[in-house]
Design a protein around this motif. Structure first.
Motif, PDB file in Angstrom:
ATOM      1  N   UNK A  65      30.978  35.161  42.764  1.00 27.23           N
ATOM      2  CA  UNK A  65      31.938  35.255  41.670  1.00 27.23           C
ATOM      3  C   UNK A  65      33.173  35.959  42.217  1.00 27.23           C
ATOM      4  N   UNK A  66      34.211  36.026  41.399  1.00 26.82           N
ATOM      5  CA  UNK A  66      35.463  36.637  41.856  1.00 26.82           C
ATOM      6  C   UNK A  66      36.040  37.536  40.779  1.00 26.82           C
ATOM      7  N   UNK A  67      37.033  38.303  41.179  1.00 26.29           N
ATOM      8  CA  UNK A  67      37.835  39.099  40.242  1.00 26.29           C
ATOM      9  C   UNK A  67      39.279  38.656  40.388  1.00 26.29           C
ATOM     10  N   UNK A  68      39.940  38.396  39.261  1.00 23.54           N
ATOM     11  CA  UNK A  68      41.377  38.114  39.273  1.00 23.54           C
ATOM     12  C   UNK A  68      42.120  39.421  39.062  1.00 23.54           C
ATOM     13  N   UNK A  69      43.055  39.716  39.967  1.00 19.62           N
ATOM     14  CA  UNK A  69      43.729  41.009  39.969  1.00 19.62           C
ATOM     15  C   UNK A  69      45.247  40.840  39.937  1.00 19.62           C
ATOM     16  N   UNK A  88      32.584  42.959  45.862  1.00 15.34           N
ATOM     17  CA  UNK A  88      32.962  41.693  45.233  1.00 15.34           C
ATOM     18  C   UNK A  88      33.344  40.716  46.346  1.00 15.34           C
ATOM     19  N   UNK A  89      32.780  39.514  46.363  1.00 12.70           N
ATOM     20  CA  UNK A  89      32.998  38.634  47.516  1.00 12.70           C
ATOM     21  C   UNK A  89      34.377  37.969  47.585  1.00 12.70           C
ATOM     22  N   UNK A  90      35.003  37.746  46.412  1.00 13.03           N
ATOM     23  CA  UNK A  90      36.254  36.981  46.375  1.00 13.03           C
ATOM     24  C   UNK A  90      37.214  37.640  45.382  1.00 13.03           C
ATOM     25  N   UNK A  91      38.484  37.724  45.746  1.00 11.65           N
ATOM     26  CA  UNK A  91      39.509  38.244  44.842  1.00 11.65           C
ATOM     27  C   UNK A  91      40.655  37.243  44.760  1.00 11.65           C
ATOM     28  N   UNK A 108      37.917  44.549  54.251  1.00 14.36           N
ATOM     29  CA  UNK A 108      36.643  44.870  53.601  1.00 14.36           C
ATOM     30  C   UNK A 108      35.728  43.650  53.522  1.00 14.36           C
ATOM     31  N   UNK A 109      36.124  42.544  54.153  1.00 14.71           N
ATOM     32  CA  UNK A 109      35.295  41.348  54.176  1.00 14.71           C
ATOM     33  C   UNK A 109      35.419  40.476  52.947  1.00 14.71           C
ATOM     34  N   UNK A 110      36.498  40.664  52.186  1.00 14.17           N
ATOM     35  CA  UNK A 110      36.691  39.930  50.937  1.00 14.17           C
ATOM     36  C   UNK A 110      37.591  38.719  51.157  1.00 14.17           C
ATOM     37  N   UNK A 111      37.208  37.588  50.595  1.00 12.55           N
ATOM     38  CA  UNK A 111      38.038  36.378  50.625  1.00 12.55           C
ATOM     39  C   UNK A 111      39.164  36.564  49.616  1.00 12.55           C
ATOM     40  N   UNK A 112      40.402  36.257  50.015  1.00 12.40           N
ATOM     41  CA  UNK A 112      41.563  36.493  49.152  1.00 12.40           C
ATOM     42  C   UNK A 112      42.275  35.168  48.859  1.00 12.40           C
TER      43      UNK A 112
END
Length: 314
Positions: A65-69, A88-91, A108-112
């Motif tokens: 899942x992702x977070x929209x920021x 969180x894996x994806x932002x 931090x290893x997060x897909x952006x």
């Protein structure tokens, strides 16, 4: 292999938009469980609320899942810290300069992924090092591009300008429109308005009802002197339209908007004085359905229409 499915580790190239007041843990986990990518909309959440929604999403789905920021959010440093701590894996970032936080998230290893409405900002997102781009056309709900470039024009332009995967957004709510986006070069679609009117959406029932009752011409892009936003017509919207026609300044529009207007409309159900953000495509559907049913209908129609086109003879 579809590059977006591979990048996100999802089954279907369908992304649920991170909409303020509509995209809580219930919707995000439902979409992810159905094979798409669910997104928590952090723009309406205090840090402690975001933390709760992330933890509840993790408890209710084993899928990504992702977070929209929104990058203009005042407590963004706290949001970033929570997102990293909770792995969180994806932002998806939006409404701001992607260069500010992309590197921190990627370290931090997060897909952006960054949301843009024109080629200029797509190239800036590339320079910032994002992994994919959402190209959002003028038809979209919520905050929008000042240029008013439609999805049909925007997608091929950005696809031509970048090498990373492009996710199409704006006016997409069916398998047919998804297929059209793929024909333009997109490798996935982001869908907001259709999921805003889902069973699991955190929007007020009054707002969901208003969405499915919306007709053609019921929305209009407004407040370009502040941050452009597409509004569903009501008393508040009419006040804004009149003020703009009379040449209201940025300060005057800001005063009319006030505080908590979007929460009052979309989350608390004030259909006359609240700010109601929704896309033009709301005129195209008329039922509140579970998110999984919406996603499955879109995917099945996408495949059926794709097969139909392949059978055409010229």
């Amino acid at each position: 292999m579809n590059r977006i499915c591979e990048l996100f580790s999802i089954k279907y190239p369908i992304v649920q938009a991170g909409m303020v007041w509509c995209s809580g843990w219930e919707l995000a986990s439902a979409v992810s469980n159905a094979g798409g990518l669910g997104i928590i909309g952090a723009g309406s959440m205090y840090p402690e609320v975001l933390l709760k929604h992330i933890q509840k999403t993790k408890a209710n789905t084993n899928f990504p899942f992702a977070v929209n920021l929104p990058l203009l959010y005042p407590s963004i440093d706290e949001h970033i810290a929570i997102i990293i701590a909770e792995k969180v894996p994806i932002v998806f970032t939006s409404a701001g300069n992607p260069a500010l936080w992309t590197n921190t998230l990627k370290q931090a290893g997060i897909i952006v992924v960054h949301v843009v409405a024109n080629t200029k900002f797509a190239l800036k997102a590339i320079d910032a090092g994002v992994d994919a781009i959402v190209a959002e056309g003028f038809e979209a709900g919520g905050h929008n591009g000042k240029e008013e470039t439609t999805t049909l024009c925007l997608i091929p332009k950005i696809v031509e300008a970048v090498k990373i995967p492009v996710i199409a957004a704006g006016g997409i709510a069916s398998g047919k429109s998804m297929l059209a986006a793929f024909a333009l070069g997109a490798e996935a679609v982001q869908i907001g308005s259709r999921f805003a009117a889902s069973v699991e959406s955190s929007a007020h029932q009054n707002f969901k009802n208003a969405i499915i009752e919306a007709k053609e011409g019921a929305t209009k892009l407004s407040m370009k002197k502040l941050t452009p936003v597409r509004l569903l017509n009501n008393n508040f919207a009419q006040t804004i339209y009149t003020a703009e026609e009379n040449g209201a300044s940025k300060e005057e529009l800001s005063k009319l908007l006030g505080k908590g207007r979007a929460k009052a409309g979309m989350f608390e159900g004030d259909m006359q004085n609240g700010e109601l953000e929704i896309g033009q495509v709301a005129a195209n559907f008329d039922a509140i359905l579970p998110a999984s049913e919406i996603l499955n209908e879109i995917w099945k129609e996408f495949l059926a229409e794709k097969e139909k086109l392949q059978r055409l003879k010229f």
